[in-house]
Write a protein that holds these residues in place. Sequence first.
Motif, short mmCIF file in Angstrom:
data_model
loop_
_atom_site.label_atom_id
_atom_site.label_comp_id
_atom_site.label_asym_id
_atom_site.label_seq_id
_atom_site.Cartn_x
_atom_site.Cartn_y
_atom_site.Cartn_z
N ASP A 181 0.88 -1.18 0.00
CA ASP A 181 0.00 0.00 0.00
C ASP A 181 0.91 1.22 0.00
N GLN A 234 -9.88 3.20 -5.20
CA GLN A 234 -8.77 4.12 -5.45
C GLN A 234 -7.62 3.37 -6.12
N ASN A 235 -7.76 2.06 -6.24
CA ASN A 235 -6.65 1.23 -6.70
C ASN A 235 -6.50 1.26 -8.21
N PHE A 238 -1.42 13.48 -8.75
CA PHE A 238 -1.70 14.69 -7.96
C PHE A 238 -1.59 15.87 -8.91
N GLY A 293 -9.69 -1.18 3.52
CA GLY A 293 -8.30 -1.04 3.08
C GLY A 293 -7.90 0.32 2.60
N ASN A 347 -10.72 -2.63 8.21
CA ASN A 347 -9.43 -1.97 8.03
C ASN A 347 -8.55 -2.21 9.24
N GLU A 351 -6.86 -0.12 10.81
CA GLU A 351 -6.92 0.98 11.79
C GLU A 351 -8.18 1.80 11.55
N CYS A 383 -8.18 -7.25 6.30
CA CYS A 383 -9.46 -7.25 5.56
C CYS A 383 -9.83 -8.65 5.06
N1 APR Z 1 -6.07 -5.38 5.85
C1 APR Z 1 -6.74 -4.29 6.30
N2 APR Z 1 -6.25 -3.02 6.19
C2 APR Z 1 -5.05 -2.87 5.61
C3 APR Z 1 -4.29 -3.97 5.11
C4 APR Z 1 -4.86 -5.26 5.25
N3 APR Z 1 -4.22 -6.34 4.82
N4 APR Z 1 -3.12 -3.47 4.59
C5 APR Z 1 -3.16 -2.13 4.76
N5 APR Z 1 -4.31 -1.77 5.38
C6 APR Z 1 -4.79 -0.41 5.68
C7 APR Z 1 -3.73 0.51 6.24
O1 APR Z 1 -3.70 0.42 7.66
C8 APR Z 1 -4.25 1.87 5.78
O2 APR Z 1 -5.24 2.37 6.67
O3 APR Z 1 -5.18 0.14 4.45
C9 APR Z 1 -4.92 1.54 4.45
C10 APR Z 1 -4.05 1.86 3.25
O4 APR Z 1 -3.92 3.26 3.18
P1 APR Z 1 -2.97 3.92 2.06
O5 APR Z 1 -1.68 3.20 2.03
O6 APR Z 1 -2.99 5.41 2.30
O7 APR Z 1 -3.71 3.60 0.69
P2 APR Z 1 -4.96 4.36 0.07
O8 APR Z 1 -5.92 4.78 1.16
O9 APR Z 1 -5.48 3.52 -1.02
O10 APR Z 1 -4.28 5.69 -0.57
C11 APR Z 1 -5.15 6.58 -1.22
O11 APR Z 1 -3.27 7.87 -2.01
O12 APR Z 1 -1.21 8.05 -2.99
C12 APR Z 1 -2.54 8.14 -3.21
O13 APR Z 1 -3.55 7.82 -5.26
C13 APR Z 1 -2.95 7.11 -4.22
O14 APR Z 1 -5.05 5.92 -4.36
C14 APR Z 1 -3.98 6.27 -3.48
C15 APR Z 1 -4.46 7.21 -2.39
#
Ligand code: APR
Length: 278
Positions: free
Chosen positions: A46, A118-119, A184, A209, A234, A236, A254
């Motif tokens: 992530d 968002q993926n 961005f 997630g 999630n 957190e 998840c």
């Molecule tokens: N199970 C549950 N939650 C998870 C897991 C998992 N296996 N792995 C990670 N997480 C949680 C993390 O704790 C966090 O809260 O998923 C979230 C991931 O957050 P980010 O890394 O910020 O990803 P995302 O929210 O998709 O980012 C949003 O930011 O950089 C930009 O455009 C990019 O689409 C992306 C956007």
Amino acid sequence: IDESVPPQTLTSRTLEGLAEYIKSGKASRIVVMTGAGISTSAGIPDFRSPETGLYANLARLNLPYAEAVFDISFFRENPEPFYTLAHELYPGKYRPTITHSFIRLLHDKGLLLTLFTQNIDCLEREAGVPDDKIVEAHGSFARQSCIECKQPYPEDDIKRHIAAKEIPRCHHCKGLVKPEIVFFGEQLPQAFFENRTLPMHSDLCIVMGTSLTVQPFASLPGATRERTPRVLINKERVGGLGNSADDVLLLGDCDDGVKRLAEACGWLEELEKLWAET
Ligand code: APR
């Protein structure tokens, strides 16, 4: 939310209360909102998890700041870091997770109103969620074009260049080519704005997630009606999830969360079979 405030729609703010609501047939229009956290168990990091997140590991690309890798003005200057990342992230190398299959199962049961993701990994499509049910809010690798003259660029050409770690150039004007991922500084796709009111028409919202740190996507869970139950699956707590009377928090991994919810709904066997076939 303080425990003295009773839920308005669920019998309890628990997995059981949620499963009872779904089995009652009242949750027939479910909106799902996802982020990178649902693809980490597929092997795709992530962005913001400490240690394992992409932004913690892009230092090797000597970026001025991590998110520059997805910044359009930085990309014009130096497309190298993005294409290094694209080589790692390009769809085709990864298998959907059981969480992706859970979203497909909701569709198969006629319960999925829309998936907002968002993926950019296209794993939802590969899990069999139909195109007309997916809103790729931050675009995806599905299409690419020249950032100067906007000409579309052939998919097999960009695949070849990414595999060979080369920078693709427009066949017409030699401009830089970029997959239609929202950087961005760029506008989100029209499909996001056309569908962003759908949560208002839903009767269940499932957020999985995502850190809910990037607007305007992060405003989606707040666009549901007050009585609509929302569940966060999630690691957190994020966003305002947990502050409304009918919010349910399933904190943790998840894949485990969707298996527990599927089991409580009597769908676990069906879910595991679906995933095994993916
Ligand atoms: N199970 C549950 N939650 C998870 C897991 C998992 N296996 N792995 C990670 N997480 C949680 C993390 O704790 C966090 O809260 O998923 C979230 C991931 O957050 P980010 O890394 O910020 O990803 P995302 O929210 O998709 O980012 C949003 O930011 O950089 C930009 O455009 C990019 O689409 C992306 C956007």
